[in-house]
Design an enzyme around this catalytic site. Structure first.
Site, mmCIF file in Angstrom:
data_model
loop_
_atom_site.group_PDB
_atom_site.id
_atom_site.type_symbol
_atom_site.label_atom_id
_atom_site.label_comp_id
_atom_site.label_asym_id
_atom_site.label_seq_id
_atom_site.Cartn_x
_atom_site.Cartn_y
_atom_site.Cartn_z
ATOM 1 N N SER A 31 0.944 -0.657 -0.155
ATOM 2 C CA SER A 31 0.289 -0.040 0.056
ATOM 3 C C SER A 31 0.652 1.356 -0.297
ATOM 4 O O SER A 31 0.329 2.468 -0.188
ATOM 5 C CB SER A 31 -0.551 0.085 1.251
ATOM 6 O OG SER A 31 -0.256 0.262 2.459
ATOM 7 N N TYR A 32 1.896 1.459 0.186
ATOM 8 C CA TYR A 32 2.875 2.178 0.421
ATOM 9 C C TYR A 32 2.679 3.072 -0.656
ATOM 10 O O TYR A 32 3.122 2.416 -1.908
ATOM 11 C CB TYR A 32 4.842 2.086 1.008
ATOM 12 C CG TYR A 32 3.853 1.487 2.551
ATOM 13 C CD1 TYR A 32 2.936 1.661 3.061
ATOM 14 C CD2 TYR A 32 5.252 1.162 2.859
ATOM 15 C CE1 TYR A 32 3.140 0.931 4.657
ATOM 16 C CE2 TYR A 32 5.457 0.979 4.251
ATOM 17 C CZ TYR A 32 4.119 0.691 5.009
ATOM 18 O OH TYR A 32 4.200 0.769 6.636
ATOM 19 N N GLY A 33 2.922 4.216 -1.272
ATOM 20 C CA GLY A 33 3.005 5.114 -2.480
ATOM 21 C C GLY A 33 1.696 5.574 -2.587
ATOM 22 O O GLY A 33 1.597 6.211 -3.933
#
Length: 292
Positions: A31-33
């Site tokens: 999920s990062y970004g």
């Protein structure tokens, strides 16, 4: 931060500096970004392109997570199977070293989740499974199920834990980690940046996407007492607030390594100073007292 508050070029600079300093453990998630132009998964893509360009995959320990991406939520068998394939493709690697359940999914039986992780271990797609954002009762149940045949065992826990956020971890969760030999790898080790020294009683808020949240949570007597103690101890050691805050975490019995973000090589140097910093028993007690 990669793909969100800093672009690929700056991310590579931070990663290069980290590797030069001897760092080898990198934590990301599918999920990062999501807050940046590349969307969810961009952090993994940037990390994957960096590893490919440097040819250093075998020198690194890579952790990523499944369960909280906007288009792939929960911990069902199908979600985990899709999640690992997508993460491996973005990272450009064959195996993830540590694969986290990013957040407990009460709607999916733990047997289904742990069975799915066990199959990934058997297929060589992950080496170890781990948990993040689990309550003590759910983690205890998961650990018991993990002892059964065909089930993966969680080997690590990633909780929110720092000088400002102690209550949720200290106690039952810490006890479970100690009793079961789980590595604790806390996230938000610097309380979303509050413990870096860039916040003050009367100063303007820094240019940070987390600044308002920090103000709402920590601008109180306890928060500023912690900053005062960090200032005093950092002055004694001629180091940064961040180094002292992370050294306190490293001094906690179950903590293997705290997780902290850097957006520049200069910030990274402040964080890495915590590895060599040894706080005295009196300094640890002082920080315990003001943050308790």
């Amino acid at each position: 931060m990669f793909g969100w508050t800093i672009d690929e070029e700056r991310s590579f600079a931070v990663l290069d500096a980290y590797a030069r300093a001897g760092g080898n453990f990198i934590d990301t998630a599918d999920s990062y970004g999501r807050g940046g132009p590349g969307g969810a998964g961009e952090s993994e893509r940037i990390l994957g392109r960096w590893m490919a360009s440097r040819g250093n995959r075998d020198e690194l320990v890579i952790a990523t997570k499944v369960g909280m991406s906007p288009d792939l939520r929960g911990l069902s068998e199908a979600t985990i199977a899709r999640g690992i394939e997508a993460s491996l493709e973005r990272l450009g690697i064959d195996t993830v070293d540590l694969y986290y359940a990013h957040k407990d999914d009460p709607d999916t039986p733990l047997q289904e989740t742990l069975g799915a992780f066990d199959r990934l271990i058997g297929e060589g797609k992950i080496r170890h499974a781990a948990a993040s954002n689990y309550s003590a009762s759910r983690l205890s149940e998961a650990l018991a199920i993990g002892e059964r045949a065909g089930m993966a065992r969680y080997e690590a826990l990633q909780p929110e834990y720092n000088l400002m956020e102690r209550t949720a971890y200290e106690g039952e969760l810490a006890g479970l980690c100690e009793q079961n030999g789980l590595a604790c790898l806390p996230y938000f080790g610097l309380a979303k940046g509050f413990l870096t020294g860039k916040y003050s009683r009367d100063g303007e808020l820094p240019d940070s996407p987390r600044a308002q949240s920090v103000r709402d949570s920590y601008f109180n007597d306890r928060g500023f007492a912690v900053l005062d103690a960090l200032s005093e101890i950092a002055g004694e050691h001629e180091t940064s607030f961040a180094a002292v805050a992370l050294a306190w975490l490293l001094g906690q019995p179950t903590v293997v390594a705290p997780i902290a973000s850097a957006t520049s090589s200069e910030q990274l140097a402040e964080l890495l100073a915590s590895v060599e910093l040894r706080l005295t028993p009196e300094e640890l007690a002082q920080l315990d007292a003001v943050s308790g």
